[in-house]
Design a protein around this motif. Sequence first.
Motif, PDB file in Angstrom:
ATOM      1  N   LYS A  80       0.619  -0.938  -0.240  1.00  0.00           N
ATOM      2  CA  LYS A  80      -0.216   0.104  -0.353  1.00  0.00           C
ATOM      3  C   LYS A  80       0.322   1.373   0.038  1.00  0.00           C
ATOM      4  N   ARG A  81       1.942   1.168  -0.213  1.00  0.00           N
ATOM      5  CA  ARG A  81       2.661   2.244  -0.532  1.00  0.00           C
ATOM      6  C   ARG A  81       1.851   2.738  -1.724  1.00  0.00           C
ATOM      7  N   TRP A  82       1.384   3.300  -2.846  1.00  0.00           N
ATOM      8  CA  TRP A  82       0.878   3.521  -3.429  1.00  0.00           C
ATOM      9  C   TRP A  82       1.575   4.384  -4.198  1.00  0.00           C
ATOM     10  N   ALA A  83       2.025   5.943  -3.552  1.00  0.00           N
ATOM     11  CA  ALA A  83       1.845   6.915  -4.405  1.00  0.00           C
ATOM     12  C   ALA A  83       3.710   6.932  -4.507  1.00  0.00           C
ATOM     13  N   LEU A  84       4.527   6.432  -3.740  1.00  0.00           N
ATOM     14  CA  LEU A  84       5.945   5.543  -4.170  1.00  0.00           C
ATOM     15  C   LEU A  84       6.146   4.285  -4.815  1.00  0.00           C
ATOM     16  N   GLY A  85       5.489   3.477  -5.417  1.00  0.00           N
ATOM     17  CA  GLY A  85       5.297   2.522  -6.228  1.00  0.00           C
ATOM     18  C   GLY A  85       4.848   3.304  -7.190  1.00  0.00           C
ATOM     19  N   CYS A  86       3.677   4.304  -7.616  1.00  0.00           N
ATOM     20  CA  CYS A  86       3.531   4.896  -8.663  1.00  0.00           C
ATOM     21  C   CYS A  86       4.503   5.820  -9.408  1.00  0.00           C
ATOM     22  N   ALA A 123      10.937   5.038 -14.489  1.00  0.00           N
ATOM     23  CA  ALA A 123      11.217   4.053 -15.374  1.00  0.00           C
ATOM     24  C   ALA A 123      10.013   4.152 -16.615  1.00  0.00           C
ATOM     25  N   VAL A 124       9.144   4.308 -16.503  1.00  0.00           N
ATOM     26  CA  VAL A 124       8.581   4.208 -18.136  1.00  0.00           C
ATOM     27  C   VAL A 124       8.775   5.732 -18.404  1.00  0.00           C
ATOM     28  N   ALA A 125       9.726   7.114 -17.608  1.00  0.00           N
ATOM     29  CA  ALA A 125       9.669   7.986 -18.285  1.00  0.00           C
ATOM     30  C   ALA A 125      10.643   7.669 -19.097  1.00  0.00           C
ATOM     31  N   GLY A 126      11.613   7.451 -18.464  1.00  0.00           N
ATOM     32  CA  GLY A 126      13.043   6.598 -19.219  1.00  0.00           C
ATOM     33  C   GLY A 126      12.959   5.848 -20.392  1.00  0.00           C
ATOM     34  N   THR A 127      12.203   5.573 -20.017  1.00  0.00           N
ATOM     35  CA  THR A 127      12.101   4.143 -22.425  1.00  0.00           C
ATOM     36  C   THR A 127      12.261   5.100 -22.960  1.00  0.00           C
ATOM     37  N   ALA A 128      10.378   5.716 -22.447  1.00  0.00           N
ATOM     38  CA  ALA A 128      10.282   6.591 -23.426  1.00  0.00           C
ATOM     39  C   ALA A 128      11.252   8.065 -24.540  1.00  0.00           C
ATOM     40  N   LEU A 129      11.817   8.410 -23.068  1.00  0.00           N
ATOM     41  CA  LEU A 129      12.546   9.384 -24.079  1.00  0.00           C
ATOM     42  C   LEU A 129      13.816   8.808 -24.321  1.00  0.00           C
ATOM     43  N   GLN A 130      14.457   7.783 -24.250  1.00  0.00           N
ATOM     44  CA  GLN A 130      15.987   7.113 -24.820  1.00  0.00           C
ATOM     45  C   GLN A 130      15.309   7.034 -26.288  1.00  0.00           C
TER      46      GLN A 130
END
Length: 236
Positions: A108-114, A120-127
């Motif tokens: 239930k660490r929702w904020a941290l998990g998201c 990670a998703v931003a890194g893949t998209a940016l590259q």
Amino acid sequence: MAPSPPSSPPTTGPPDPAGTITGRPGPRPPLTLPFLLALPFLALLTLVAVHWSPLLALDRAIATALHRTAVADPGLTQVNRVFSDWVWDPWTFRALLAVVVITLLRRKRWALGCWVAGTAVAGTALQQVLKAVVGRHRPVWPDPVDSAQYAAFPSGHAMTAAVAGGLALWLLRLYGTRRRWLWCAASLTAVSVAGVGFTRVYLGVHWATDVLGGWLLGAALVAAAAITYPRRHGPR
């Protein structure tokens, strides 16, 4: 003499049977860190985009020297392929991050998990965007020892390793991991990040500056994510 008021029970963190967590969140990275990492990346990106000849010559010299070694030593080349394609493959790092995110969400660490997943998703998209925009060609050899797809700059392997390793270290600091364990994790991360960068150049599928660009951009992204994470949510 009036009796002293009863003392309040000490406040303790969550159980820590392994003794690895102090319960105190680690310090936030300096606000200037993302800029200090982004500036050399932007300078490198500019030099790559304008095809600055001294940089291209340096890349060619490094790549040629390593490629000669790779061709002459098939055994060592196979070891590098195993590490590059399996141990330090981007999907290996993404799978490890997925386990971390799922663990955080289940607790239930929702904020941290998201936050971790979004970084990670931003890194893949940016590259991928940068690869398409820059459109740098990979090294071409008459006797290749490995192959790769898509454009060269920045290195996806190098950037993914930097993002995954950086996020792991940030989470450990956020949870106040004891110094000796943090040093162990940092050493493992450094070996992995440096190792995957070396394998990509050694196997002749990237220029050295592709790897450097991936490292700088990945580190800058993690630093920005760590600084902008709302600390009111805490690590728990």
